[in-house]
Design a protein around this motif. Structure first.
Motif, short mmCIF file in Angstrom:
data_model
loop_
_atom_site.label_atom_id
_atom_site.label_comp_id
_atom_site.label_asym_id
_atom_site.label_seq_id
_atom_site.Cartn_x
_atom_site.Cartn_y
_atom_site.Cartn_z
N ILE A 72 9.00 13.06 -3.24
CA ILE A 72 8.11 12.12 -2.56
C ILE A 72 8.90 10.92 -2.05
O ILE A 72 8.68 10.42 -0.94
CB ILE A 72 6.97 11.68 -3.50
N CYS A 119 2.67 16.95 -8.00
CA CYS A 119 2.85 15.92 -9.03
C CYS A 119 1.55 15.65 -9.79
O CYS A 119 1.58 15.41 -11.01
CB CYS A 119 3.37 14.64 -8.39
N ALA A 120 0.43 15.70 -9.08
CA ALA A 120 -0.86 15.50 -9.75
C ALA A 120 -1.13 16.61 -10.76
O ALA A 120 -1.60 16.35 -11.88
CB ALA A 120 -1.98 15.43 -8.72
N HIS A 138 3.51 17.68 -2.04
CA HIS A 138 4.20 17.01 -3.14
C HIS A 138 3.21 16.24 -4.01
O HIS A 138 3.35 16.18 -5.23
CB HIS A 138 5.26 16.06 -2.59
N GLY A 139 2.21 15.62 -3.37
CA GLY A 139 1.20 14.89 -4.12
C GLY A 139 0.39 15.80 -5.02
O GLY A 139 0.13 15.48 -6.19
N ASN A 165 9.65 9.77 2.14
CA ASN A 165 9.17 8.46 2.58
C ASN A 165 10.29 7.51 2.98
O ASN A 165 10.07 6.62 3.80
CB ASN A 165 8.32 7.81 1.48
N LEU A 223 3.80 15.75 2.37
CA LEU A 223 3.41 14.72 1.41
C LEU A 223 2.21 15.18 0.58
O LEU A 223 2.14 14.93 -0.63
CB LEU A 223 3.08 13.41 2.14
N ALA A 224 1.26 15.86 1.22
CA ALA A 224 0.10 16.38 0.49
C ALA A 224 0.54 17.41 -0.54
O ALA A 224 0.06 17.38 -1.69
CB ALA A 224 -0.89 17.00 1.47
#
Length: 494
Positions: free
Chosen positions: A216, A239-240, A235-236, A220, A232-233
């Motif tokens: 992430i 990680c979530a 990776h998000g 960025n 990004l979605a």
């Protein structure tokens, strides 16, 4: 009037045909970053760039150019603090050691102290990635005949991803093989909640968490790609899922997912590496294996895991509150169940971080929350695979593989760079033979962007990039503003 020289850019070729290139090379064009177009106000008037650059952009540029230095300094500061300030060791030891060791069971619990170890992993990966690409993988690429330019950048990025995924996949498969739920997805739920896990499993889970958080950071601090939102979605979501599965004691199924997803991320970079080294036949063979592995792991095995969350989890994990002493309060005991927080969602999901020794409860809403995140990742996999399959079909049909999202001529430029080293036997790229182009420009047209920080050799300088944040003289109309730091490939949606 002043005289300045700019390198003469190499010519872009026409769309590549299947008989000249490896199929894996064409999907490089799918995930390229966007560069300013001629109609872009920023491209039309580059003199405004230094004034409009935000504080955040400057910070990202500084971090990107000094990743090794920042990482080494932070680790050295922690190490010195730990060794020379004994009173601080109670806190600094959390960065270097796994927390919550139970000598009776010889296993480790989960909790907030583990976040310190994850933070250190992010710092280590930040420096290690650039160090490996610049000082290990770049010399290997040059030994293989890749002289420089975009092909060198792509080689280093793909080689780093292949090396990491090969290590993580091997360790993940080892953990699954020696576990009691090997080859039995139904068994990953038996005995939940798993409040304690062995040292190797915990280390693997936290390191994977640190790796994806660092990814992430990478997307960025570097200039944005066209598919920045999807990356990004992904990776998000990843990680979530790691954060929530660790807090809700679902490390077994999490390990299965992470290990399953790594296989394709070894084969695709390997195919591209072979392409850059000029081994087209081997590249085509590895690319074919990659396509099969992608379908098998991400659209078959992954769906089986999603089905197990839906069908098997409610059988093995009965709705209720599970106490630390091993007893369970069923959801049918409504008053007691509600008193223990049985219907609460967030409190239970982060149980390991907030109530390590308390009751952790199961309810259908939590199960469907996990399932929703998994299906969101599957949707991203379908979109990516549809693009890959379309390109592969065009290649097999003998057509040029051109994707609407790619930069025009980007793949051809890489092909032009590879020609001198592989086709003509030279170890230099096409850029090395470029003659200077003399042009008279007015002194008022010269702009002097800020200098890059001295010291460690940055990834941008190693990649011969001259983007808007690089140092030197900028001549309007002759700045190569294309982003060369794009991480090419299909990301691991674990």
């Amino acid at each position: 009037m002043a005289t300045a020289s700019a390198p003469l850019p190499s010519a872009n070729g026409s769309p590549l045909l299947a008989d000249r290139n490896c199929a894996a090379g064409h999907i490089d064009s799918v995930f390229l970053r966007k560069s300013p177009t001629p109609t872009d106000p920023e491209a039309a008037n580059p003199q405004t760039k230094p004034h409009e650059e935000s504080l955040l952009a400057s910070l990202c540029s500084f971090i990107e150019e000094n990743q090794i230095g920042l990482s080494v300094n932070l680790i050295a500061l922690l190490f010195l603090t730990h060794n020379f300030f004994p009173r601080a060791r109670r806190r600094t030891s959390k960065f270097f050691h796994l927390s919550y060791y139970n000598p009776d069971s010889e296993q480790y619990g989960c909790g907030t102290d583990d976040l310190f170890f994850v933070a250190l992993c992010v710092v280590v990966f930040t420096g290690l990635r650039v160090f490996a690409m610049d000082y290990v993988l770049e010399p290997l690429a040059r030994l293989g005949g890749i002289g420089g330019g975009k092909a060198l950048v792509r080689f280093k990025e793909q080689a780093w991803l292949a090396v990491y995924c090969a290590c993580s996949w091997s360790l993940g498969m080892h953990l699954i093989y020696k576990s009691e739920h090997a080859l039995d997805i139904h068994a990953v739920w038996n005995g939940w909640p798993f409040r304690e896990i062995d040292a190797l499993t915990k280390w693997y889970y936290l390191v994977q968490w640190g790796f994806w958080l660092q990814q992430i950071v990478v997307v960025n601090i570097e200039q944005k790609r066209k598919d920045y939102g999807m990356v990004l979605a992904h990776h998000g979501f990843t990680c979530a899922l790691i954060f929530l599965s660790y807090g809700y004691y679902h490390t077994r199924v999490g390990t299965v997912i992470l290990a399953t997803m790594d296989l394709a991320d070894i084969l695709l970079p390997a195919a591209k590496i072979l392409k850059y080294l000029g081994h087209s036949s081997a590249c085509d063979a590895v690319f074919g294996v990659f396509m099969l592995s992608w379908v098998a792991t991400r659209h078959v095995l992954f769906i089986l895991v999603c089905w197990s969350v839906y069908a098997h989890a409610p059988i093995d994990i009965a709705p209720g509150c599970y106490l630390a002493d091993g007893t369970m309060v069923p959801a049918s005991s409504t008053e007691h169940y509600n008193a223990l927080g049985g219907n609460e969602i967030w409190t239970n999901l982060v149980h390991a971080y907030t109530h390590r020794d308390g009751a952790v409860c199961s309810n259908p809403t939590i199960r469907f929350s996990f399932l929703g995140l998994l299906l969101a990742i599957q949707a991203l996999c379908i979109v990516w695979f549809a693009t890959i399959a379309a390109i592969a079909y065009d290649v097999l049909a003998g057509k040029g593989a051109v994707d609407a999202r790619s930069e025009e001529g980007e793949e051809s430029e890489i092909e032009e760079e590879l020609k001198p080293s592989h086709a003509n036997g030279s170890d230099k790229s096409s850029y090395d033979f470029a003659a200077p182009l003399e042009q008279e420009v007015g002194v008022e047209s010269l702009t002097f962007p800020r200098k890059s920080s001295p010291g460690v050799k940055s990834y941008r300088r190693a990649s011969n990039r001259t983007g808007g944040r690089s140092s030197g003289i900028s001549i309007p109309g002759h700045g190569d503003r294309k982003e060369l730091l794009g991480r090419i490939g299909c990301d691991k949606p674990s």
